[in-house]
Scaffold this motif. Structure first.
Motif, PDB file in Angstrom:
ATOM      1  N   SER B 193       0.829  -1.203   0.000  1.00 29.62           N
ATOM      2  CA  SER B 193       0.000   0.000   0.000  1.00 29.62           C
ATOM      3  C   SER B 193       0.869   1.261   0.000  1.00 29.62           C
ATOM      4  O   SER B 193       0.623   2.207  -0.742  1.00 29.62           O
ATOM      5  CB  SER B 193      -0.920  -0.018   1.223  1.00 29.62           C
ATOM      6  N   LEU B 194       1.913   1.260   0.839  1.00 33.89           N
ATOM      7  CA  LEU B 194       2.775   2.443   0.919  1.00 33.89           C
ATOM      8  C   LEU B 194       3.606   2.598  -0.346  1.00 33.89           C
ATOM      9  O   LEU B 194       3.881   3.708  -0.784  1.00 33.89           O
ATOM     10  CB  LEU B 194       3.687   2.343   2.150  1.00 33.89           C
ATOM     11  N   ARG B 195       3.991   1.444  -0.924  1.00 33.74           N
ATOM     12  CA  ARG B 195       4.832   1.522  -2.106  1.00 33.74           C
ATOM     13  C   ARG B 195       4.118   2.209  -3.262  1.00 33.74           C
ATOM     14  O   ARG B 195       4.687   3.010  -3.974  1.00 33.74           O
ATOM     15  CB  ARG B 195       5.292   0.131  -2.534  1.00 33.74           C
ATOM     16  N   SER B 196       2.828   1.890  -3.417  1.00 31.15           N
ATOM     17  CA  SER B 196       2.128   2.548  -4.523  1.00 31.15           C
ATOM     18  C   SER B 196       1.940   4.033  -4.237  1.00 31.15           C
ATOM     19  O   SER B 196       1.947   4.845  -5.153  1.00 31.15           O
ATOM     20  CB  SER B 196       0.793   1.856  -4.832  1.00 31.15           C
ATOM     21  N   ALA B 197       1.796   4.408  -2.948  1.00 29.78           N
ATOM     22  CA  ALA B 197       1.669   5.830  -2.625  1.00 29.78           C
ATOM     23  C   ALA B 197       2.975   6.558  -2.921  1.00 29.78           C
ATOM     24  O   ALA B 197       2.975   7.665  -3.461  1.00 29.78           O
ATOM     25  CB  ALA B 197       1.302   5.993  -1.162  1.00 29.78           C
ATOM     26  N   VAL B 198       4.077   5.904  -2.583  1.00 28.22           N
ATOM     27  CA  VAL B 198       5.393   6.509  -2.795  1.00 28.22           C
ATOM     28  C   VAL B 198       5.677   6.651  -4.288  1.00 28.22           C
ATOM     29  O   VAL B 198       6.231   7.656  -4.729  1.00 28.22           O
ATOM     30  CB  VAL B 198       6.477   5.654  -2.108  1.00 28.22           C
ATOM     31  N   ALA B 199       5.245   5.648  -5.052  1.00 33.03           N
ATOM     32  CA  ALA B 199       5.535   5.636  -6.480  1.00 33.03           C
ATOM     33  C   ALA B 199       4.885   6.817  -7.191  1.00 33.03           C
ATOM     34  O   ALA B 199       5.354   7.256  -8.237  1.00 33.03           O
ATOM     35  CB  ALA B 199       5.066   4.317  -7.087  1.00 33.03           C
ATOM     36  N   GLU B 200       3.787   7.315  -6.627  1.00 33.18           N
ATOM     37  CA  GLU B 200       3.061   8.404  -7.295  1.00 33.18           C
ATOM     38  C   GLU B 200       3.785   9.738  -7.217  1.00 33.18           C
ATOM     39  O   GLU B 200       3.541  10.637  -8.008  1.00 33.18           O
ATOM     40  CB  GLU B 200       1.662   8.543  -6.702  1.00 33.18           C
ATOM     41  N   GLY B 201       4.656   9.891  -6.210  1.00 30.98           N
ATOM     42  CA  GLY B 201       5.331  11.177  -6.043  1.00 30.98           C
ATOM     43  C   GLY B 201       6.791  11.102  -6.448  1.00 30.98           C
ATOM     44  O   GLY B 201       7.340  10.039  -6.690  1.00 30.98           O
ATOM     45  N   THR B 202       7.394  12.275  -6.516  1.00 34.75           N
ATOM     46  CA  THR B 202       8.826  12.308  -6.788  1.00 34.75           C
ATOM     47  C   THR B 202       9.529  12.942  -5.600  1.00 34.75           C
ATOM     48  O   THR B 202       8.929  13.716  -4.862  1.00 34.75           O
ATOM     49  CB  THR B 202       9.142  13.147  -8.046  1.00 34.75           C
ATOM     50  N   GLY B 203      10.778  12.605  -5.449  1.00 32.49           N
ATOM     51  CA  GLY B 203      11.574  13.199  -4.384  1.00 32.49           C
ATOM     52  C   GLY B 203      11.143  12.780  -2.994  1.00 32.49           C
ATOM     53  O   GLY B 203      11.383  13.479  -2.029  1.00 32.49           O
ATOM     54  N   VAL B 204      10.467  11.631  -2.916  1.00 27.21           N
ATOM     55  CA  VAL B 204      10.021  11.166  -1.607  1.00 27.21           C
ATOM     56  C   VAL B 204      11.198  10.553  -0.851  1.00 27.21           C
ATOM     57  O   VAL B 204      11.918   9.709  -1.394  1.00 27.21           O
ATOM     58  CB  VAL B 204       8.887  10.127  -1.753  1.00 27.21           C
ATOM     59  N   ALA B 205      11.388  11.010   0.383  1.00 27.87           N
ATOM     60  CA  ALA B 205      12.535  10.534   1.150  1.00 27.87           C
ATOM     61  C   ALA B 205      12.155   9.468   2.166  1.00 27.87           C
ATOM     62  O   ALA B 205      12.961   8.613   2.508  1.00 27.87           O
ATOM     63  CB  ALA B 205      13.202  11.698   1.873  1.00 27.87           C
ATOM     64  N   ALA B 206      10.920   9.542   2.667  1.00 26.59           N
ATOM     65  CA  ALA B 206      10.534   8.599   3.712  1.00 26.59           C
ATOM     66  C   ALA B 206       9.028   8.643   3.929  1.00 26.59           C
ATOM     67  O   ALA B 206       8.335   9.521   3.424  1.00 26.59           O
ATOM     68  CB  ALA B 206      11.244   8.942   5.016  1.00 26.59           C
ATOM     69  N   VAL B 207       8.533   7.670   4.689  1.00 24.74           N
ATOM     70  CA  VAL B 207       7.125   7.639   5.076  1.00 24.74           C
ATOM     71  C   VAL B 207       7.044   7.655   6.594  1.00 24.74           C
ATOM     72  O   VAL B 207       7.735   6.883   7.263  1.00 24.74           O
ATOM     73  CB  VAL B 207       6.409   6.381   4.528  1.00 24.74           C
ATOM     74  N   LEU B 208       6.235   8.569   7.126  1.00 21.42           N
ATOM     75  CA  LEU B 208       6.069   8.683   8.574  1.00 21.42           C
ATOM     76  C   LEU B 208       4.693   8.155   8.970  1.00 21.42           C
ATOM     77  O   LEU B 208       3.684   8.539   8.377  1.00 21.42           O
ATOM     78  CB  LEU B 208       6.203  10.143   9.001  1.00 21.42           C
ATOM     79  N   LEU B 209       4.676   7.260   9.955  1.00 23.76           N
ATOM     80  CA  LEU B 209       3.406   6.698  10.432  1.00 23.76           C
ATOM     81  C   LEU B 209       3.264   6.967  11.926  1.00 23.76           C
ATOM     82  O   LEU B 209       4.197   7.434  12.573  1.00 23.76           O
ATOM     83  CB  LEU B 209       3.402   5.186  10.194  1.00 23.76           C
ATOM     84  N   GLY B 210       2.104   6.648  12.464  1.00 26.02           N
ATOM     85  CA  GLY B 210       1.912   6.725  13.906  1.00 26.02           C
ATOM     86  C   GLY B 210       2.625   5.566  14.582  1.00 26.02           C
ATOM     87  O   GLY B 210       3.275   4.749  13.918  1.00 26.02           O
ATOM     88  N   PRO B 211       2.529   5.451  15.887  1.00 20.16           N
ATOM     89  CA  PRO B 211       3.236   4.386  16.610  1.00 20.16           C
ATOM     90  C   PRO B 211       2.522   3.041  16.457  1.00 20.16           C
ATOM     91  O   PRO B 211       1.893   2.555  17.376  1.00 20.16           O
ATOM     92  CB  PRO B 211       3.212   4.871  18.061  1.00 20.16           C
ATOM     93  N   TRP B 212       2.651   2.486  15.265  1.00 15.50           N
ATOM     94  CA  TRP B 212       1.866   1.292  14.948  1.00 15.50           C
ATOM     95  C   TRP B 212       2.698   0.147  14.390  1.00 15.50           C
ATOM     96  O   TRP B 212       2.143  -0.849  13.916  1.00 15.50           O
ATOM     97  CB  TRP B 212       0.795   1.643  13.887  1.00 15.50           C
ATOM     98  N   LEU B 213       4.044   0.251  14.418  1.00 15.28           N
ATOM     99  CA  LEU B 213       4.837  -0.697  13.650  1.00 15.28           C
ATOM    100  C   LEU B 213       5.384  -1.863  14.466  1.00 15.28           C
ATOM    101  O   LEU B 213       6.587  -2.045  14.574  1.00 15.28           O
ATOM    102  CB  LEU B 213       5.968   0.035  12.917  1.00 15.28           C
TER     103      LEU B 213
END
Lengths: 593, 422
Positions: B193-213
């Motif tokens: 799910s995150l990979r497809s979100a990242v793929a849509e943008g350019t210059g993405v450095a990271a993904v920040l989530l809540g304390p759920w990992l």
């Protein structure tokens, strides 16, 4: 929201009446005068209900306390309580009282006297739809409230009504605004200008305490409804402070984490004063003290001596209070009518209008004294004076016109289902807003993510926070808390203050850091009010809250950051930001004059 | 015969003490009454309080933070053995908090996103998730407004990417949601799910989530591998799964190190009787609901401060009922009886000259660099020594900085000393 087209009474003024003070009397008279077609501007130095109105015992009781000294205060309070009940039914909740009588040498006489006393009070109960008192045996008392201690010979029940004083003020202010009044919170009046020859009022000079911007508004009438600040305000008009004199009496309350009992319980302090412990909304409140006050009215706080004095009194009838968890205190200063000599409790709770024409200042009036329970009547009397002054014949209708939200009942359970929030949240929402809860519901329907709870203790949804900013003049986290009780629960705002700050900032189009600064200020102020009642259960929570805030928000105010040269550089290099949520022009309820 | 050491408390300080003493060949028994402050902690691994670090940055310039103080080798070794934290040897890191600040820290729980490691000038994506406390848009705005974020030239952006799979996940606790990501299949789904979100943008450095990992270790790293970018949590001040992850790592460490753990509350630490001819242990530790007491040559008190429950606020008025309290008393007490004194950094605590309790009006909140009384109270020590053979560690010591690395350092030191001092 439409402002009725009102015609100014005079063409050399910007408004007919300037009211100073956003307490219950100020907003009450603003509402009444607006309803009678006068053009009103109200200035409040801090926030609506910042002083005594928002820090009272939260009851519109008739004050049986005053029955012996001031029976007509009891009567007017009871009558007006009935009216408040009719115009804002959503804000009221019944509080049944128990008054236990300890067995002693004179307790039999005492019991008979008290019985007669409550008998007398029963005469006023029908005015406010209260129930008659009942004589109770010691066993009956203990059955109703098993936590009662002491050698009791019996006692009485008595019926009173609880109310949220801050909500009452907000409702009046909103109604006044909807009738065309302008309400300026966070604006202080710096001077009341008067003609040199006649002494008549011509204008007020005011300043926005946040931006520092000043202004002048022409008016022929100024009403000083500033409660304990009254003498200071009179001095702004060039009068001696004695012209509008009150005897400020500080009263504090202690708040416990939940409803400890189903009944309010009367107790006595070591010096024989009546105090009470009362289940109020979803907490328990103990009150109150009454001490002459000489301090800064903008920063009134309870101290640990006052707390211990009250707890000692309640512990005699309800010893378990010593093990209960106190989660805060609040304090206010009553504007009691001035007299030199009597003890604080003997002072009259009556109210009085001073026409300062007698002091050479025609057009300047002071509203002195009064009680939450009779604010409407007091406002009516003041507005009658105004009506006469301006020669308008309209009679008061504030007792037959509903306050905002008081016109219809809303089923909280149906609302909960429709908006997708839990039933408790819906109930609290409906309590605070009455039928206006439907407006908050509309927000939640339009943007479902606003149905998320910001403050889980109370609970308060994001939609409601935004609503209070947009329609109820809230500007800061403190203001939102005053209107919704956000952050006043057991966690002390540890979870919700930062989030609320973000929402307030986004709603007002301020930079997020301003919201953060507000949150830190709120947390710090709340911590200071909590600690004076600190007990073992709360101590660990308090230490955890400090640790949590330290690691997530930081304990440094943003001012600390701003003073550092390196930071300033960064801040200057960034263009000012516009929030996507800044409000549409038409929705601004209180534009600058 | 190896010396026997009893460590009381299983937070960071107690764990480090047990590890240190075991490393010196002692026989270690750890007694714990349950969760304390370490189990509630948010995952920031500080050496000094954050404010202090920020003040230093004021004085010395922003880059001062990049050169972090070197840590002693033994401490790094402990951090490595525990495995749940990342403490870079030569630099600090920056964490995003749920309150919307970018804050410096010496190290972090590995699941937290390290903004320092991203380089300069990237975009950090925050998926919109319908949960209390997580407003991706507001959080992105607040983080982007932070001076540190501006210095790092980072941009924060809310994006639409599914994170929740079931409707009820909007309401479960952070820890419950985190636990679901311990399931590899679920983690893979989130990665997709995150990979497809990242793929849509350019210059993405990271993904920040809540304390759920995840409650287990390494979930964030695995997720990052799936997405192809750093993915991490934002820091939440209390009640974070980071505390639970610490407990998982700690239990593994105890198991591997052969450290015996007793889950009981300690009632008292006393000086054991017996002859002085040698062989007898110095201390007797009695446990609740147990008649026999444990014996040891040395004891480490790692019971935490007020926030951890090791120190209890006990004003005279509490429980006095309708009567007067029984007398003036010291308003704080250790949760167990031990031959030590409590202090607040300015000396030993004394009985209050009041039947009720101390004047509370000024002790609530820390002012400036001064700790609040509730933070400062602890066992009076010289360094880590509270009495002969009796040591204190972490928050149990009066007026030390309340940070993770301070707890680890004092804990390790106390453990080593307990193992070696005659």
């Amino acid at each position: 929201m439409q402002a009725s087209p009102v015609r100014l009474r005079r063409d050399d003024t910007d408004v007919d009446v300037v009211v100073i003070g956003g307490g219950v009397n100020g907003v009450g008279v603003a509402r009444d005068a607006s309803q009678r077609g006068l053009r009103v501007a109200l200035f409040e130095r801090n926030d609506l209900a910042f002083g005594a109105s928002g820090n009272s015992s939260g009851m519109i009781h008739g004050g049986p306390r005053y029955l012996t000294n001031d029976p007509h205060v009891t009567e007017t309070s009871c009558r007006d309580s009935g009216h408040i009940q009719a115009i804002a039914p959503h804000l009221l909740f019944r509080i049944p009282f128990l008054a236990p009588v300890e067995r002693s040498a004179r307790s039999r006489v005492m019991f008979t006297l008290m019985d007669a006393f409550f008998e007398a009070y029963d005469r006023y109960q029908p005015f406010k739809r209260g129930k008659r008192h009942a004589r109770l045996s010691a066993d009956e008392l203990r059955q109703l409230e098993p936590g009662l201690a002491g050698d009791l010979m019996g006692g009485f029940s008595m019926d009173e009504w609880g109310i949220d004083g801050a909500r009452l003020c907000v409702a009046n202010a909103v109604d006044a605004m909807e009738r065309g009044a302008k309400v300026y919170v966070g604006h202080t009046v710096e001077r009341v200008e008067r003609r040199e020859d006649t002494g008549a009022v011509v204008a007020v000079r005011y300043r926005d305490r946040h931006t520092g911007a000043g202004g002048r508004l022409r008016t022929s009438v100024v009403i000083n409804a500033t409660g304990a600040w009254s003498s200071i305000t009179a001095a702004l008009g060039g009068l001696p402070p004695t012209a509008s004199r009150v005897r400020p009496g500080k009263g504090i309350h202690i708040v416990y984490d939940r409803r400890l009992t189903s009944y309010a319980i009367m107790g006595q302090t070591i010096d024989g004063r009546q105090i009470f412990m009362c289940p109020w909304e979803n907490v328990t409140v103990i009150g109150t003290t009454d001490d002459d006050f000489y301090g800064d009215l903008d920063g009134v706080r309870a101290n640990s001596e006052e707390v211990r004095y009250l707890v000692q009194g309640i512990a005699r009838v309800f010893p378990a209070i010593r093990n209960a968890r106190a989660i805060g205190t609040y304090a206010g200063v009553r504007p009691t009518l001035h007299a030199y000599g009597p003890s604080e409790d003997e002072l009259s709770r009556d109210h009085q209008i001073i026409d300062h024409a007698v002091h050479g200042a025609p057009g300047l009036f002071s509203m002195i004294g009064g009680k939450l329970a009779s604010y409407r009547l007091f406002s009516e009397e003041m507005a009658d004076v105004l009506a006469k002054h301006f020669g308008i014949g309209l009679r008061c209708a504030t007792h037959v016109t509903s306050l905002p939200g008081g016109d219809a009942t809303v089923d909280p359970f149906a609302l909960a289902e429709r908006a997708g929030i839990d039933a408790v949240a819906a109930r609290r929402l409906v309590y605070r807003h009455g039928s206006r809860a439907l407006h908050v519901e509309e927000r939640m329907k339009a943007r479902p993510r606003e149905a998320v709870a910001v403050c889980p203790c109370e609970p308060v949804t994001e939609a409601e926070v935004r609503y209070t900013v947009r329609h109820e003049l809230a500007r800061t986290v403190d203001d939102v808390s005053r209107r919704t009780r956000l952050g006043l629960g057991a966690c002390g705002g540890m979870r919700c203050a930062a989030r609320c700050g973000q929402i307030v900032a986004s709603e007002r189009g301020l930079p997020p850091r301003e919201g953060m600064r507000q949150a830190i200020n709120f947390l710090e102020r709340q911590a200071l009010t909590r600690v004076v009642a600190l007990g073992p259960e709360q101590a660990r929570q308090e230490a955890l809250a400090i640790a949590s805030v330290r690691s997530e928000l930081g304990l440094m105010g943003d001012d600390d950051l701003a003073t550092a040269p390196a930071w300033r550089q960064i801040a200057q290099s960034e263009p000012g930001e516009q929030s996507a949520h800044s409000r549409a022009q038409g929705e601004v309820v209180c534009p600058d004059p | 015969m190896p010396r026997s050491v009893i460590v009381i408390g299983s937070g960071v300080a107690g764990t480090a003490a047990a590890w240190g003493a075991r490393g010196r060949g002692s026989k270690v028994v750890l007694v714990s009454a349950g969760a304390g402050a370490s189990a509630f902690a948010g995952g920031a691994v500080d050496d000094v309080p954050w404010e202090q670090r920020t003040r230093a940055a004021h004085a010395l310039g922003l880059e001062a933070h990049a050169t972090a103080a070197k840590l002693p080798g033994a401490l790094l070794e402990f951090v490595g053995a525990l495995g749940v934290w990342d403490v870079p040897a030569a630099r600090g890191c920056y964490l995003a908090t749920m309150a919307g600040r970018v804050r410096p820290a010496r190290g972090r729980d590995r699941a937290l996103l390290d903004l320092e490691a991203l380089g300069r000038g990237g975009r950090v994506l925050l998926p919109r998730v319908s949960r209390p406390g997580w407003d991706a848009d507001a959080l992105a705005r607040a983080l982007g407004d932070d001076p540190f974020a501006k210095a790092l030239k980072l941009q924060f952006e809310a994006v639409d990417a599914p994170v929740l799979r079931f409707d009820e996940e909007r309401r479960v606790t952070d820890a419950d949601l985190a636990a679901r990501h311990d399931d590899p299949a679920r983690l893979a789904w989130l990665g997709e799910s995150l990979r497809s979100a990242v793929a849509e943008g350019t210059g993405v450095a990271a993904v920040l989530l809540g304390p759920w990992l995840g409650l287990g270790l390494g979930r964030a790293d695995k997720l990052a591998a799936l997405v192809g970018l750093p993915v991490g949590e934002a820091l939440i001040g209390a009640g974070s799964p980071a505390g639970l992850r610490f407990e998982v790592a700690r239990d593994a460490l105890f198991k591997a190190g052969g450290i015996e753990v007793i889950s009981r509350r300690v009632r008292a630490v006393g000086v054991a009787g017996g002859d002085a001819s040698g062989g007898t242990a110095r201390f007797a530790v009695s446990l609740e609901e147990k008649d026999a007491s444990l014996r040891a040559d040395a004891v480490v008190l790692a019971t935490g401060g007020v926030s951890g429950g090791g120190v209890i606020y006990t004003p005279a008025e509490h429980g006095a009922g309708a009567d007067l309290p029984s007398g003036g008393r010291v308003p704080f007490a250790l949760s167990l009886t031990a031959p030590v004194r409590l202090g607040d950094g300015r000396g030993a605590l004394e009985a209050t000259s009041s039947l009720f309790g101390p004047a509370l009006d000024t002790v609530a909140w820390p002012t400036g660099s001064r700790q609040s009384l509730l933070e400062a109270v602890g066992v009076q020590c010289t360094g880590i020594r509270a009495a002969h053979g009796l040591f204190a560690a972490g928050d149990a010591i009066a007026a030390r900085p309340r940070t993770v690395l301070e707890a680890a350092a004092t804990g390790w030191h106390a453990g080593v000393e307990a193992a070696s001092t005659g």
